[in-house]
Scaffold this motif. Structure first.
Motif, PDB file in Angstrom:
ATOM      1  N   VAL A  26       0.849  -1.186   0.000  1.00  0.00           N
ATOM      2  CA  VAL A  26       0.000   0.000   0.000  1.00  0.00           C
ATOM      3  C   VAL A  26       0.886   1.236   0.000  1.00  0.00           C
ATOM      4  O   VAL A  26       1.749   1.384   0.856  1.00  0.00           O
ATOM      5  N   VAL A  27       0.663   2.135  -0.949  1.00  0.00           N
ATOM      6  CA  VAL A  27       1.491   3.328  -1.103  1.00  0.00           C
ATOM      7  C   VAL A  27       0.718   4.552  -0.635  1.00  0.00           C
ATOM      8  O   VAL A  27      -0.441   4.747  -1.001  1.00  0.00           O
ATOM      9  N   SER A  28       1.370   5.377   0.152  1.00  0.00           N
ATOM     10  CA  SER A  28       0.760   6.621   0.611  1.00  0.00           C
ATOM     11  C   SER A  28       0.983   7.716  -0.420  1.00  0.00           C
ATOM     12  O   SER A  28       2.114   8.022  -0.782  1.00  0.00           O
ATOM     13  N   ILE A  29      -0.110   8.317  -0.904  1.00  0.00           N
ATOM     14  CA  ILE A  29      -0.059   9.348  -1.931  1.00  0.00           C
ATOM     15  C   ILE A  29      -0.708  10.621  -1.402  1.00  0.00           C
ATOM     16  O   ILE A  29      -1.738  10.570  -0.723  1.00  0.00           O
ATOM     17  N   SER A  30      -0.121  11.771  -1.731  1.00  0.00           N
ATOM     18  CA  SER A  30      -0.759  13.034  -1.387  1.00  0.00           C
ATOM     19  C   SER A  30      -1.743  13.408  -2.471  1.00  0.00           C
ATOM     20  O   SER A  30      -1.499  13.174  -3.664  1.00  0.00           O
TER      21      SER A  30
END
Length: 231
Positions: A26-30
């Motif tokens: 899971v990648v954290s994106i702004s």
């Protein structure tokens, strides 16, 4: 600011080369960075505190965030929170955080928090929002004055390596059932983070892998196999 990626790998196994192979990272994106790069298979999204001083911060939170958060591949809101050292003045950060929490509550999405030297401000905003979904603290490196209270409230704690690559000894105090694992975009293999955390917890790596999978299932409120099939 470029995308601040965080990897929570929650359905994983070691490959023959010692790396971790997983379709469930899971990648954290702004929200600001959505148009700049190809979206990952699974992600969390939010307006990071560092970006709260943007002129269009309210527009992004009110107009863009709800639709992005509602996507099936989006598993949580985050990273969001309050940072005393960077971003807009704290009252503005709190207002933007409250707006994002309201959206996440409506959509029944958990939240990944970033907080720097503003614990009372962040927690008071969270409580005022009457937020009822799961909460996780991002980037634990051993320094968190409110850790006992967060653990008592059932928070998940996402552990990352310190700047020297080691894992903080305080990780030993976190119950296994509340641990998540991340690299925070550091140039390390997440397999090495698992090994280092397993050493601090004095358990086999395989046991940690299994536990983190179960933890992530509970935090995100999903079945990883189902996500991988339908993402």
């Amino acid at each position: 600011m470029t995308a601040k990626s965080k990897w929570l790998d929650f359905h994983t196994h070691f490959g023959e080369d010692g790396s971790v192979n997983s379709p469930f990272a899971v990648v954290s994106i702004s929200v600001e960075d959505v148009d700049k790069a190809r979206m990952p298979n699974l992600f969390t999204i939010g307006l990071h505190p560092w970006q709260t001083d943007r002129l269009d911060s309210y527009r992004m939170v009110v107009n863009r965030l709800p639709g992005l958060l509602a996507q099936r591949r989006c598993l949580a809101l985050g990273e969001v929170g309050v940072d005393r050292l960077r971003g807009a003045p704290l009252p503005a950060q709190q207002e933007l955080l409250a707006l994002q929490l309201r959206t996440a509550e409506t959509q029944h999405k958990p939240v990944v928090f970033h907080c720097v030297r503003a614990w009372s401000e962040m927690l008071s905003t969270l409580r005022a929002a009457r937020f009822t979904q799961n909460c996780a603290l991002h980037g634990f490196q051993g320094s968190c004055p409110v850790l006992p209270g967060l653990l008592d409230e059932g928070w998940f704690i996402s552990v990352k390596p310190r700047n020297n690559g080691t894992i903080a000894p305080e990780v030993a105090e976190i119950p296994l059932q509340q641990i998540l694992i991340e690299t925070d975009a550091k140039p390390v293999l997440i397999a090495d983070v698992y090994r280092a955390v397993a050493q601090v917890k004095q358990i086999p790596v395989a046991d940690l892998l299994s536990t983190v999978t179960e933890n992530a299932q509970r935090f995100f409120g999903i079945n990883p196999a189902a996500v991988g099939k339908h993402a």
